[in-house]
Design an enzyme around this catalytic site. Structure first.
Site, short mmCIF file in Angstrom:
data_model
loop_
_atom_site.label_atom_id
_atom_site.label_comp_id
_atom_site.label_asym_id
_atom_site.label_seq_id
_atom_site.Cartn_x
_atom_site.Cartn_y
_atom_site.Cartn_z
N PRO A 269 42.84 32.38 32.62
CA PRO A 269 42.17 31.66 31.52
C PRO A 269 42.76 30.30 31.15
CG PRO A 269 43.44 33.52 30.69
CD PRO A 269 43.49 33.62 32.17
N LYS B 132 38.05 28.06 32.09
CA LYS B 132 37.00 27.80 33.06
C LYS B 132 36.04 28.96 33.37
CE LYS B 132 37.80 23.57 33.57
NZ LYS B 132 36.93 22.79 32.72
N TYR C 142 39.24 19.20 32.81
CA TYR C 142 39.11 20.00 31.60
C TYR C 142 37.72 19.84 30.97
CZ TYR C 142 40.82 22.69 27.63
OH TYR C 142 41.01 23.68 26.70
N HIS D 144 35.87 18.81 20.30
CA HIS D 144 37.28 18.41 20.42
C HIS D 144 37.39 17.25 21.41
CE1 HIS D 144 39.62 22.14 18.81
NE2 HIS D 144 38.66 21.75 18.01
N TYR E 11 48.68 23.72 24.27
CA TYR E 11 49.18 24.50 25.40
C TYR E 11 50.69 24.29 25.46
CZ TYR E 11 44.36 24.95 27.18
OH TYR E 11 43.03 25.25 27.35
C1 PHB Z 1 40.25 30.56 23.80
O1 PHB Z 1 40.05 29.96 22.72
O2 PHB Z 1 40.02 31.76 23.92
C2 PHB Z 1 40.82 29.81 24.94
C3 PHB Z 1 40.94 28.44 24.86
C4 PHB Z 1 41.48 27.74 25.91
C5 PHB Z 1 41.89 28.41 27.05
C6 PHB Z 1 41.75 29.79 27.14
C7 PHB Z 1 41.21 30.50 26.08
O3 PHB Z 1 42.44 27.72 28.07
#
Ligand code: PHB
Ligand code: APR
Length: 387
Positions: free
Chosen positions: A291, A295, A382, A72, A200
């Site tokens: 989460p 990280k 990130y 990505h 997000y």
């Molecule tokens: C996930 O795909 O489980 C996931 C992706 C991004 C995040 C947290 C969890 O910030």
């Protein structure tokens, strides 16, 4: 039984540490309490930082990731009904890899088993002793037999609920933590991802995250109360809420069979120091992050790299500086990661904050959306700080 490094836990940190040590000729034994099918099917994180993906390749376990992982080049923030893309490739020249944690575990277990080096599953009554007095050993029961493994060093890779951290002497450790007043309700669904990249979302009903595991499997989360009862969330309610929170022009939410549902509490936690004598804490055993920002897995890998380098210095060059400075080195990185995870969490969730705090949150989002410098900072964190 005797080995150079006794590793407790076959999660990503323990398995990666063993793989890195084997590559430089250091022996280890991995002691895991669960079964192989259990750890290989446990659904956890799914985004690998740029250097973590490189690490898997360099360690000879990147082939399946490069075949089925999804690179990505960016992600989007959604707020006020508008999407704002953070272009990782443009801002940092790097990308991340969407690849499930349990697939990483499968690849590392396969490499370990193929090497013939010891990886013991279904061990019980695991206990550590003597690490502060030059006589480190691990006691455990395997196949019904009580065993003692004598080690030069013990790596506590046994996760947040493991035995190593609580085995440190009273008063040796200081804990720093923050518990957030909300959780995530996460689902795994047989539905093609509704967007090419992660979204997000900060919506007035609360945070939502669109993520994925493959071209046919979606991973989605919504912010819920800290003490939320899953029984209150039948499938149709989850889909409705996801649709509301992720809605923006041109968006259609793909739905499908929900194959897994769970609640993830949100917590920041750091242990200082991360070592005592010959016992070193690695990954979730020493620290956890909320989460938001993905990280947890990456930080566990960063510790494994740091410990393997320190052990290599010790065995190959009789230089103990790396081991002495292990905590200091790891904590310097983890506090920056804690800052980033806390910042993403605070910026994206709703917690009935006062008007002032809410306006600050909107200003933060607006700043990220309108400033290349702010987006670059988000992107740099990130895709991952150096290992
Ligand atoms: C996930 O795909 O489980 C996931 C992706 C991004 C995040 C947290 C969890 O910030
Ligand atoms: N004895 C032996 N093994 C143990 C014990 C014990 N007493 N306690 C726990 N374990 C094992 C667990 O069964 C698990 O397989 O240790 C392993 C710890 O693995 P993780 O919890 O995955 O921790 P870590 O390797 O540090 O990876 C962190 O996992 O929880 C996610 O978000 C987190 O992605 C991050 C990653």
């Amino acid at each position: 039984m005797r080995t150079q490094v006794g590793i407790i836990g076959a999660g990503p940190s323990g398995l990666m540490l063993a793989q890195l040590l084997r590559q430089v000729g250091i022996e280890s034994v991995i002691i895991e309490q669960r079964s192989r099918p259990y750890i290989e099917n446990r659904i956890r994180a799914g985004v690998l930082e740029y250097e973590v993906a490189q690490l898997l390749r360099q360690s000879g376990v990147g082939a399946r990731m490069d075949k089925i992982g999804l690179p990505h080049g960016g992600t989007s923030l959604l707020f006020g009904g508008e999407m704002h893309r953070i272009d990782f490739r443009d801002l940092t020249g790097k990308e991340v890899m969407v690849y499930s944690q349990h697939e990483v575990v499968r690849d590392l277990v396969a490499a370990r088993v193929e090497s013939g080096a010891p990886l013991l599953f279904e061990c019980s009554d695991v206990a550590v002793e003597g690490f502060a007095s030059g006589d480190a050993k691990i006691h455990f029961v395997h196949d019904g037999r009580a065993e003692t493994l004598h080690c030069d060093f013990i790596a506590g890779c046994d996760g947040f609920h493991g035995v190593c951290r609580p085995s440190m002497p009273d008063g040796h450790l200081t804990f720093f933590d923050r518990v957030y007043p909300f959780s995530w309700l996460g689902i795994l669904a047989d539905a093609p991802p509704s967007a090419e990249e992660l979204i997000y979302a900060n919506h007035e009903n609360g945070f939502a995250l669109l993520s994925m595991r493959s071209p046919t499997v979606s991973r989605l989360y919504i912010q819920c109360d800290a003490d939320e009862d899953l029984a209150e969330w039948p499938d149709h309610r989850i889909w409705e809420e996801l649709d509301t929170r992720l809605q923006h022009p041109g968006f259609h939410l793909n739905t499908g069979k929900i194959t897994q549902k769970g609640i993830t509490p949100m917590r920041s936690f750091v242990t200082e120091p991360m070592q005592c004598g010959a016992l070193f804490l690695v990954g979730d055993a020493a620290h956890i992050v909320p989460p938001t920002g993905a990280k947890g897995l990456n930080s566990a890998m960063a510790d494994a790299v740091a410990l393997s380098r320190a052990l290599e210095l010790h065995y190959a060059h009789k230089n103990h500086d790396g081991l002495e400075n292990y905590s200091k080195h790891c904590l310097r990185r983890i506090w920056k990661v804690q800052r980033f995870s806390w910042w993403m969490t605070t910026m994206l969730h709703r917690s009935g904050e006062d008007g002032f705090s809410h306006r600050l949150q909107l200003a933060e989002l607006d700043y990220v959306a309108s400033s290349r410098t702010a987006r670059k900072s988000l992107a740099e964190n990130y895709v991952g700080l150096p290992l």
